[in-house]
Write an enzyme that holds these catalytic residues in place. Structure first.
Site, PDB file in Angstrom:
ATOM      1  N   GLY A  53      21.262 -15.249  31.626  1.00 15.49           N
ATOM      2  CA  GLY A  53      22.175 -14.185  31.241  1.00 15.49           C
ATOM      3  C   GLY A  53      21.508 -12.889  30.833  1.00 15.49           C
ATOM      4  O   GLY A  53      21.886 -11.801  31.296  1.00 15.49           O
ATOM      5  N   ARG A  88      28.308 -12.256  37.234  1.00 13.85           N
ATOM      6  CA  ARG A  88      28.726 -13.622  37.545  1.00 13.85           C
ATOM      7  C   ARG A  88      30.102 -13.655  38.212  1.00 13.85           C
ATOM      8  O   ARG A  88      30.358 -14.507  39.072  1.00 13.85           O
ATOM      9  CB  ARG A  88      28.729 -14.469  36.272  1.00 13.85           C
ATOM     10  CG  ARG A  88      27.334 -14.882  35.816  1.00 13.85           C
ATOM     11  CD  ARG A  88      27.356 -15.623  34.512  1.00 13.85           C
ATOM     12  NE  ARG A  88      26.042 -16.180  34.198  1.00 13.85           N
ATOM     13  CZ  ARG A  88      25.671 -16.577  32.989  1.00 13.85           C
ATOM     14  NH1 ARG A  88      26.513 -16.474  31.987  1.00 13.85           N
ATOM     15  NH2 ARG A  88      24.469 -17.070  32.791  1.00 13.85           N
ATOM     16  N   GLY A 143      20.202 -21.964  31.659  1.00 11.65           N
ATOM     17  CA  GLY A 143      19.706 -23.300  31.365  1.00 11.65           C
ATOM     18  C   GLY A 143      19.532 -24.138  32.616  1.00 11.65           C
ATOM     19  O   GLY A 143      18.543 -24.865  32.767  1.00 11.65           O
TER      20      GLY A 143
END
Length: 405
Positions: A356, A41, A379
């Site tokens: 993740g 990320r 999400g």
């Protein structure tokens, strides 16, 4: 997405000398000693930061990390390890500013063009999660341009993802946010068939709506982890003491029936890998799905199931992947997820993966180059696949509409 794009502002020379506030998603996994175990990320967010610096902006970057209590700083909540890693990747020192809501001060002065600072964990600010207007206005006052490049937090209407976008002079989408939203929109609007989705995780309840939504769209729905155990129960198979949700068996049956009515399917495991305890060193036993004992825990799919699923993925036109199919962190129970990962990488299908744990699996098995698009969000990824409008994207699109009126 129909929002102002940061790259367009740069191209129009509207960023030079401006104060740019970038909301990113640096919510990365760390070990017990605070060492970052997967920086995907962070690396994905660097192009936006580098572009802002190159354009001559004074750059402020913030992110959430974990779920800290607002106003209560704990050592594990700090972005200090993130600041060090960003500095290593950019080859420059990145100061971490602790108290920044009322003004970003560096060495007793305002931030200058060409400088970069990291603002401490935004979820520590009182009012962040409630999208407090006063907090949002204070953050908006810090900048001339607000850039949301945190797709992973786009489903949250928080002060740093939504409120600030309402009040900042200019609010736009960063390249990561825009790219991920565009990729998912394309998959939903124009998928090459067959479209196969892999949805895995510990609980059906957390992903029930996405399972129901996908059951009306996909040609194949592969379930894994605790979700697969619930579907095995629905198929009348024994699961021993495995994680499952018996009260949602009827929902699982409904998803299976919905798929079947369309000529599609939810493949149920034919073999599994079990253990007596949930531990990395627990002896692993492969057995037929019909032979699971009362004291067994299912921790992975078996090799026969993996081979069947790999063959389906090989013939897919589009693959959507969210979640490992087993406890891939434990070596003995990682082989199912590994087989799925390599099958996706080897497939000629366009693949998009998000979440993740999925990112961690992709990194572990080294298949980054074999995935068509890696989405940093979990999400947000699922909610957009479900067809929901994400708050952080909605406000950027609204600001873009208002700017053209």
């Amino acid at each position: 997405m129909n929002a102002i794009r940061f790259t367009d502002l740069i191209a129009a020379n509207q960023v030079t000398g401006k104060r740019v506030f970038i909301r990113v998603d640096f919510n990365v996994p760390q070990d017990a000693d605070g060492r970052i175990t997967d920086d995907t990320r962070i690396r994905a967010s660097l192009p936006c930061i580098e572009a802002a610096l190159k354009a001559g902006a004074a750059v402020m970057v913030t992110s959430h990390l974990g779920r800290p209590k607002e106003g209560r700083m704990q050592p594990e909540d700090s972005l200090a390890p993130i600041a060090l890693r960003v500095g290593e990747l950019l080859g420059r020192k990145v100061p971490l500013i602790a108290d920044w809501v009322d003004g970003v001060i560096v060495d007793g002065r305002a931030l200058a063009p060409g400088e970069l600072v990291l603002l401490e964990n935004c979820r520590l600010n009182v009012g962040e999660s409630k999208n407090d207007e006063a907090l949002s206005r204070k953050m908006a006052a810090l900048c001339d341009i607000y850039v949301n490049d945190a797709f992973g937090a786009a489903h949250r209407a928080h002060a740093s993802t939504h409120g600030i976008a309402q009040y900042a002079p200019v609010a736009c989408a960063g390249p990561l946010l825009a790219g991920e939203a565009d990729a998912i929109t394309k998959v939903l609007a124009e998928p090459k068939r067959p479209l196969i989705a892999i949805v895995a995780g510990s609980k059906v309840s957390t992903k029930l709506t996405i399972l129901e939504a996908l059951s009306a769209k996909v040609d194949g729905l592969i379930v894994g982890g605790g979700i697969a155990n619930t579907f095995m129960l629905a198929a009348g198979l024994p699961i021993g003491k495995s994680l499952a949700e018996a009260d949602l068996v009827d929902k699982a049956r409904s998803v299976i029936a919905s798929m079947k009515a369309r000529g599609a399917e939810v493949p149920i495991p034919v073999d599994v890998v079990t253990a007596k305890t949930f531990a990395a060193d627990a002896p692993a036993t492969t057995k037929a799905a019909t032979d699971v004992a009362a004291d067994d825990m299912i921790l992975d799919i078996g090799p026969k199931t993996a081979a069947v699923l790999a063959e389906k993925l090989k013939s897919a036109g589009t693959i959507v992947w969210n979640g490992p199919v087993g406890v891939f962190e434990f070596e003995a129970f990682s082989h199912g997820t590994e087989a799925i990962a390599h099958a996706i990488a080897a497939s000629s299908a366009f693949s998009i993966a998000g979440g993740g744990d999925t990112l961690a699996a992709i990194a572990k098995f080294g298949i980054e180059s074999g995935v068509g698009y890696i989405c940093t969000g979990g999400g947000a990824f699922l909610e957009m696949l479900e067809g929901k409008v994400l708050p952080a994207i909605e406000i950027l699109e609204r600001r873009a509409r208002d700017a053209t009126v």
